[in-house]
Design an enzyme around this catalytic site. Sequence first.
Site, short mmCIF file in Angstrom:
data_model
loop_
_atom_site.label_atom_id
_atom_site.label_comp_id
_atom_site.label_asym_id
_atom_site.label_seq_id
_atom_site.Cartn_x
_atom_site.Cartn_y
_atom_site.Cartn_z
N CYS A 114 0.82 -1.20 0.00
CA CYS A 114 0.00 0.00 0.00
C CYS A 114 0.87 1.27 0.00
O CYS A 114 1.56 1.56 -0.95
CB CYS A 114 -0.97 -0.06 1.17
SG CYS A 114 -2.37 1.07 1.05
N HIS A 115 0.85 2.03 1.09
CA HIS A 115 1.68 3.24 1.20
C HIS A 115 3.08 2.94 1.72
O HIS A 115 3.93 3.81 1.76
CB HIS A 115 1.00 4.28 2.10
CG HIS A 115 -0.17 4.95 1.46
ND1 HIS A 115 -1.41 4.35 1.37
CD2 HIS A 115 -0.30 6.16 0.87
CE1 HIS A 115 -2.25 5.17 0.77
NE2 HIS A 115 -1.60 6.26 0.45
#
Length: 194
Positions: A114-115
């Site tokens: 994800c991030h």
Amino acid sequence: MTRDCKALAIVTNYGVEQDELLVPLRHLRDDGVRVDIAAVEDDDIRTLVGDEDPGETVRPTHTLGQVVADGTDGYDLLLIPGGTINADTLRLQDEAVRLVRAFTTTGRAVAAICHGPWLLAEAGVAEGKRLTSYPSLRTDLTNAGAEWTDEPLVEDDSGGWHLITSRNPGDLGPFTQAIDAVLPRTVAAAGRPG
């Protein structure tokens, strides 16, 4: 799963995406892998669901500064979960950047979802790597020299270390399967029995 594997997850104390930490953590521990969690502080880790709803609370085993990660620590894999708040704060932590560099320079596997790959850009290790992430990081990772693609799972062995990346919690199935596959290779490369 290979016995005697050891993994390290690094997070901040607030804002890590619950499933991106807990699903791999529980999966690995169920398979007999020792997983330590290093946070910025020794306080509880308060996870979030979807970057806003309160999730489960987790106790860290270490602070980021307590982890040596020089290759003699026995860690085979570095796990970098996402969550916008977590990843944005984590990339500003010198100790987190140091740990990413320590894992990559010693040829160990890194799994970021994800991030989480934001930290790879901050540590200067994304250049030349093919990877994926949450779509909003595309420009940042491309500017850091990575080849970004929109796929559920991307693995890259270039540069002497193995990188596993996924886009979001919906990709946790292939993400954990890739971790399962790379751990025995990492242990073998370190010369430890599996």
